[in-house]
Motif scaffolding. Structure first.
Motif, PDB file in Angstrom:
ATOM      1  N   ASP A  99       0.825  -1.229  -0.175  1.00 29.06           N
ATOM      2  CA  ASP A  99      -0.104   0.161   0.043  1.00 29.06           C
ATOM      3  C   ASP A  99       0.879   1.174  -0.125  1.00 29.06           C
ATOM      4  O   ASP A  99       1.827   1.437  -0.890  1.00 29.06           O
ATOM      5  N   TRP A 100       0.777   2.242   0.930  1.00 27.23           N
ATOM      6  CA  TRP A 100       1.582   3.335   0.924  1.00 27.23           C
ATOM      7  C   TRP A 100       3.068   2.948   1.159  1.00 27.23           C
ATOM      8  O   TRP A 100       3.784   3.766   0.635  1.00 27.23           O
ATOM      9  N   GLY A 101       3.183   1.964   1.882  1.00 28.80           N
ATOM     10  CA  GLY A 101       4.660   1.200   2.064  1.00 28.80           C
ATOM     11  C   GLY A 101       5.428   1.091   0.540  1.00 28.80           C
ATOM     12  O   GLY A 101       6.574   1.189   0.555  1.00 28.80           O
ATOM     13  N   ALA A 102       4.467   0.629  -0.287  1.00 30.81           N
ATOM     14  CA  ALA A 102       5.037   0.343  -1.851  1.00 30.81           C
ATOM     15  C   ALA A 102       5.782   1.580  -2.353  1.00 30.81           C
ATOM     16  O   ALA A 102       6.828   1.485  -2.918  1.00 30.81           O
ATOM     17  N   PRO A 103       5.081   2.605  -2.565  1.00 28.29           N
ATOM     18  CA  PRO A 103       5.701   3.869  -3.130  1.00 28.29           C
ATOM     19  C   PRO A 103       7.124   4.509  -2.256  1.00 28.29           C
ATOM     20  O   PRO A 103       7.945   4.853  -2.965  1.00 28.29           O
ATOM     21  N   ILE A 104       7.000   4.046  -1.066  1.00 25.42           N
ATOM     22  CA  ILE A 104       8.240   4.340  -0.275  1.00 25.42           C
ATOM     23  C   ILE A 104       9.287   3.442  -0.507  1.00 25.42           C
ATOM     24  O   ILE A 104      10.581   3.806  -0.917  1.00 25.42           O
ATOM     25  N   ALA A 105       8.900   2.245  -0.827  1.00 31.77           N
ATOM     26  CA  ALA A 105       9.787   1.439  -1.220  1.00 31.77           C
ATOM     27  C   ALA A 105      10.301   1.539  -2.582  1.00 31.77           C
ATOM     28  O   ALA A 105      11.767   1.452  -2.851  1.00 31.77           O
ATOM     29  N   TRP A 106       9.410   1.854  -3.567  1.00 31.20           N
ATOM     30  CA  TRP A 106      10.015   2.058  -4.865  1.00 31.20           C
ATOM     31  C   TRP A 106      10.861   3.407  -4.992  1.00 31.20           C
ATOM     32  O   TRP A 106      12.034   3.373  -5.836  1.00 31.20           O
ATOM     33  N   ASN A 107      10.542   4.434  -4.276  1.00 32.98           N
ATOM     34  CA  ASN A 107      11.289   5.619  -4.262  1.00 32.98           C
ATOM     35  C   ASN A 107      12.529   5.176  -3.509  1.00 32.98           C
ATOM     36  O   ASN A 107      13.500   6.202  -3.866  1.00 32.98           O
ATOM     37  N   THR A 108      12.589   4.657  -2.562  1.00 29.75           N
ATOM     38  CA  THR A 108      14.187   4.496  -1.807  1.00 29.75           C
ATOM     39  C   THR A 108      15.061   3.725  -2.870  1.00 29.75           C
ATOM     40  O   THR A 108      16.027   4.036  -3.069  1.00 29.75           O
ATOM     41  N   ALA A 109      14.446   2.693  -3.483  1.00 22.59           N
ATOM     42  CA  ALA A 109      14.853   2.167  -4.592  1.00 22.59           C
ATOM     43  C   ALA A 109      15.414   3.047  -5.735  1.00 22.59           C
ATOM     44  O   ALA A 109      16.576   2.759  -6.359  1.00 22.59           O
ATOM     45  N   LEU A 110      14.449   4.024  -6.136  1.00 28.18           N
ATOM     46  CA  LEU A 110      14.930   4.815  -7.025  1.00 28.18           C
ATOM     47  C   LEU A 110      15.746   5.975  -6.802  1.00 28.18           C
ATOM     48  O   LEU A 110      17.105   6.181  -7.422  1.00 28.18           O
ATOM     49  N   MET A 111      15.799   6.474  -5.569  1.00 27.99           N
ATOM     50  CA  MET A 111      16.694   7.464  -5.234  1.00 27.99           C
ATOM     51  C   MET A 111      17.861   7.221  -4.467  1.00 27.99           C
ATOM     52  O   MET A 111      18.944   7.708  -4.727  1.00 27.99           O
TER      53      MET A 111
END
Length: 313
Positions: A99-111
């Motif tokens: 859920d909201w944790g997924a965008p945080i995970a994706w963006n951590t991997a991106l940044m």
């Protein structure tokens, strides 16, 4: 045995649940949840040789909840993950988010790909950058009662969800499950919960003790901190402009539920677009019958997917 303790992260006191030794796997919960939503994942991952840590994220449960809305941007939330990896004395982690944790995970991997051995998203896929601030686009597409628009009304959703926490979790968790009936909009002139049936009997995957646990965890901070994540959607769009065309290059995996309400928000062929955003996509698992809460509804299937991905790293 899961151990609970507090760590200092980016000026916050953060509550974490922790078990095991080995390579670090961070489990990031969504809304309206807590570390407890990962209760079925600890033992299988620990037995496979991993150190598993599930925090209460900023504003949730036993973690501090800053009062200012602008303290819940994507930069703060990704920064908390980076700070947590450091506070745990680790150099890298596999980051898993639901859920909201997924965008945080994706963006951590991106940044910060240097710190992420692999990334897994549950329910929410990586999103292409919107052509304009998202809230206006969402309101135009889904109307003024769409839940993310309703959540912008400071104090309104906060009070509704807090009024009877047990009832909130009973309605929300059941309605958004694979056997539930949920609308992504608040009732016209009413609230978010008004379109969710009152629950007399819980499904087999959810117990009264689970409801009690979630309700008790929200007694400290309430719902305002979690709702403030939604109140930064347009601000996040502004802040992430530098990554507009960037791709996620670390090994990745995606898990979705056949009946997840989130699938109604995007294009019907969204699965086909994943490889264009994830350059090292190792697999996709679509869990038949699952609603939004897949790691709670179908833990065996989720655990099998996680272990399959982890084994390949």
């Amino acid at each position: 045995m899961v151990i609970h303790r507090e760590v200092s992260v980016n000026g916050l006191t953060m509550h974490i649940a922790e078990q095991g030794t080995g390579p670090l796997v961070l489990l990031l919960h969504g809304f309206p949840e807590s570390w407890y939503s990962w209760r079925h994942q600890f033992q299988p991952l620990v037995e496979a040789g991993y150190r598993v840590v599930a925090p209460d994220q900023r504003g949730y449960g036993g973690t501090d909840a800053p009062s200012a809305v602008d303290q819940y941007t994507i930069m703060h939330l990704v920064g908390d993950v980076i700070g947590l990896i450091d506070a745990l004395g680790e150099q890298q982690a596999v980051v898993v988010g639901h859920d909201w944790g997924a965008p945080i995970a994706w963006n951590t991997a991106l940044m910060r790909p240097d710190l992420v051995r692999g990334v897994v998203g549950l329910s929410v896929p990586p999103a292409r950058r919107a052509p304009a601030p998202p809230l206006g686009l969402l309101e135009k597409r889904f109307g003024p009662d769409f839940y993310q628009i309703y959540f912008q009304r400071t104090g309104v959703a906060d009070a509704e969800l807090e009024r009877d926490r047990h009832d909130t979790f009973r309605r929300f968790l059941v309605a958004a499950s694979g056997t539930g009936q949920v609308s992504a909009s608040a009732a016209a002139g009413g609230g978010f919960l008004d379109r969710m049936p009152k629950v007399e009997t819980l499904p087999s995957w959810l117990t009264e003790q689970d409801i009690d646990t979630f309700a008790e965890q929200y007694a400290r901070n309430g719902f305002t901190g979690p709702l403030n994540w939604y109140r930064n959607i347009d601000r996040n769009w502004e802040l992430t402009a530098p990554w507009a065309t960037a791709k996620i290059t670390v090994p990745s995996y995606y898990i979705t539920g056949e009946r997840d309400v989130v699938r109604t928000f995007g294009a019907p062929d969204f699965l086909d677009h994943l490889p264009s955003m994830l350059t090292d996509l190792r697999g996709v698992r679509d869990i038949a019958g699952s609603g939004h809460w897949m790691q709670q509804e179908y833990p065996a299937e989720v655990n099998a997917g996680l272990l399959e991905f982890l084994k390949g790293l």
